[in-house]
Enzyme design. Structure first.
Site, PDB file in Angstrom:
ATOM      1  N   CYS A 348       0.827  -1.206   0.000  1.00  0.00           N
ATOM      2  CA  CYS A 348       0.000   0.000   0.000  1.00  0.00           C
ATOM      3  C   CYS A 348       0.867   1.265   0.000  1.00  0.00           C
ATOM      4  O   CYS A 348       1.530   1.561  -0.984  1.00  0.00           O
ATOM      5  CB  CYS A 348      -0.991  -0.037   1.159  1.00  0.00           C
ATOM      6  SG  CYS A 348      -2.353   1.137   0.977  1.00  0.00           S
ATOM      7  N   HIS A 468      -3.659  -5.488   0.937  1.00  0.00           N
ATOM      8  CA  HIS A 468      -3.519  -5.857   2.344  1.00  0.00           C
ATOM      9  C   HIS A 468      -4.020  -7.289   2.534  1.00  0.00           C
ATOM     10  O   HIS A 468      -4.881  -7.761   1.799  1.00  0.00           O
ATOM     11  CB  HIS A 468      -4.337  -4.931   3.240  1.00  0.00           C
ATOM     12  CG  HIS A 468      -3.833  -3.528   3.297  1.00  0.00           C
ATOM     13  ND1 HIS A 468      -2.662  -3.188   3.930  1.00  0.00           N
ATOM     14  CD2 HIS A 468      -4.351  -2.367   2.810  1.00  0.00           C
ATOM     15  CE1 HIS A 468      -2.475  -1.887   3.832  1.00  0.00           C
ATOM     16  NE2 HIS A 468      -3.478  -1.370   3.159  1.00  0.00           N
TER      17      HIS A 468
END
Length: 529
Positions: A348, A468
């Site tokens: 991310c 994630h």
């Protein structure tokens, strides 16, 4: 099976509220434990926290962002999490400001003063409507407070502790952490700072994280009950190595540079812990692997030459990238990659850092529009947008994924591996030289189209993804680690454990210890069950 639901169709669900003498005393886990017990006993139960402050968030099935604790609690009781379970989420973005997420969608970024003066007066309806919907659907709603109910400067506009208990007419259990010391002062002091009508709501104490001979504590428990007139409902033991994820990065305090249980383990993984680290629970399954030690580092001199360097998610990519430079990490990372570190991985915000440029034309992450230089390992640029992406994703490894070459010796067919996770980010990333990198994953979007996701260097040494939860995919995680083992000339281990099964075992372990330690019949009586 739901108990007595048909006989009380118009009666709202029973409620019980867990409040604490401070932050991080165990409210979230005790709420999960009680929920698991209620589920085991046949009740339909839901968690609720009106306002949560956390950078470690959770994406619901419908793409809404809530506090990770409520997502975990929903999983503990076997239901699908919704934004009603955490209608207001605060994600700190600076020293004095936070992004306000309402029902899973970014609402605004406000200073602490503006949040208190302008937002909180309007928040009551949002909170009560969400709670009302849960009470119409479930048999029991377990409400978690935040911090302490005795914060005098915050009580007049409280929407998460005693005011909420009053609105919901909820009995309160007050939780204290004996591992910190001063447990009796915490409990009595908290009561002393409550108004009389608030004290009347406190129906019992729970003391958490006790180590040692309980008989040595008994005289103190007797004194506490005599002093307050409130029963001690139980003393929960300290549960070592409880593998249920934490919500806040406070659990990482004091871990900088330290290897966790490094008993000659073969693989050393270093996670760079910047100030605004988010979703660090991505790496929990790596800590559970038998051959892997995970350590968090905040200073460049702690990095050394680990097998893997992980750049985690962050609430403010540009600010944490500045932190890396201030601490001297770019040079330390470059040296490590030249000196034996096998892989540099960004998740991310860490993925965004691996690119060449970060562009913020709308001042999403900065006071003013601007741009900054990335670490330059991948030919990418990221533009921060005002609309946040929050979505659950699924797919498989891309055809050219480097891992497919690494696992040839393992005898696995990675074509068969499904991959799933979730995305939470404000930026969109563009690849400016596709020929110099490999795509990592092929995902299926909401319209059932296949889309590429994530990029890595041709040799697989540097790669990044927005996904994630990647390491919760068992086959991929273990094959990735075995690929690194093979590169080091070590024996391949193969499958070691299932992250999902381990999670269920840990929920049951927590519930069993709680059931054995608390007066559950009294707690049921307090709830009116």
């Amino acid at each position: 099976m739901s108990r007595n639901r048909a006989s009380r169709e118009k009666t709202p669900a029973a409620v019980l509220m867990m409040q604490g003498t401070a932050s991080d005393v165990g409210k979230s886990l005790i709420t999960a434990a009680l929920g698991r017990i209620l589920k085991q006993d046949g009740y339909r139960v839901a968690p609720f926290k009106s306002q949560n402050m956390a950078l470690n968030s959770y994406v619901t099935a419908d793409g809404k962002e809530i506090g990770r604790a409520q997502g975990m609690q929903a999983e503990a009781v076997g239901i699908t999490a919704t934004s009603d379970m955490n209608p207001i989420l605060l994600k700190p973005s600076g020293a004095m400001s936070a992004q306000i997420v309402v029902h899973g969608v970014p609402y605004s970024t406000l200073s602490a003063k503006d949040y208190r003066d302008k937002f909180l007066p309007e928040a009551k309806n949002t909170v009560l409507e969400a709670l009302g919907r849960l009470r119409e659907t479930y048999d029991v709603v377990l409400i978690e407070g935040a911090g302490s109910p005795a914060e005098i400067n915050l009580k007049d506009r409280d929407i998460v502790n005693m005011n909420l208990a009053g609105w919901a007419d909820a009995p309160v259990l007050l939780i204290a952490d004996i591992d910190r010391g001063g447990v009796f002062a915490f409990l009595v002091g908290t009561l002393e700072l409550l108004e009389p009508h608030e004290r009347e709501r406190v129906k019992g104490f729970i003391i958490n994280k006790f180590r040692g001979d309980l008989s040595l504590l008994q005289s103190g428990l007797d004194w506490l009950e005599q002093r307050t007139g409130i029963p001690v409902l139980g003393v929960l033991p300290y549960l070592p190595e409880l593998r249920i994820e934490a919500e806040d990065s406070v659990v990482l305090e004091g871990t900088s540079g330290r290897k966790r249980e490094d008993n000659g383990k073969d693989l050393d993984i270093a996670v760079i812990r910047y100030p605004r680290i988010s979703n660090f629970t991505d790496f929990d399954p790596l800590e559970d692997e038998p051959d892997t030690v995970v350590r968090y580092v905040t200073r460049a001199e702690e990095l050394g030459t680990p097998d893997v360097i992980l750049l985690p998610g962050t609430k403010n990519t540009a600010a944490d990238l500045n932190f890396l430079r201030e601490q001297g990490f770019p040079a330390a990372i470059s040296y490590a990659l030249r000196s034996g570190t096998h892989q540099l991985v960004g998740i991310c915000g860490g993925y965004q850092m691996l690119g060449g440029k970060l562009l913020d034309p709308y001042a999403v992450e900065s006071v003013e529009p601007g741009e900054s230089e990335g670490l330059g390992y991948l030919p990418l640029s990221t533009v921060f947008l005002q609309q946040k992406t929050t979505v659950r994703v699924r797919g498989s490894l891309a055809l050219e994924h480097p891992l497919k070459l690494q696992v040839a010796a393992v005898g696995c067919n990675p074509m068969e591996w499904p991959v799933e996770g979730y995305e939470i980010h404000m930026g969109t990333t563009t690849n400016h030289d596709p020929s110099s990198v490999r795509t990592l994953f092929t995902l299926i979007d909401s319209e059932e189209r296949t889309v590429p996701e994530g990029w890595g260097t041709l040799d697989g040494q540097v790669w990044g993804t927005y996904m994630h939860g990647l390491f919760h995919n068992d086959e991929l995680r273990r094959a990735w680690l075995d690929g690194i083992r093979a590169a080091k000339g070590l024996e391949i281990l193969g499958k070691t454990f299932s992250a999902a099964e381990l999670r269920e075992e840990q929920f049951d372990r927590l519930a069993d210890a709680t059931r054995q330690s608390l007066n559950m019949s009294k707690i049921y009586e307090i709830m009116g069950l």
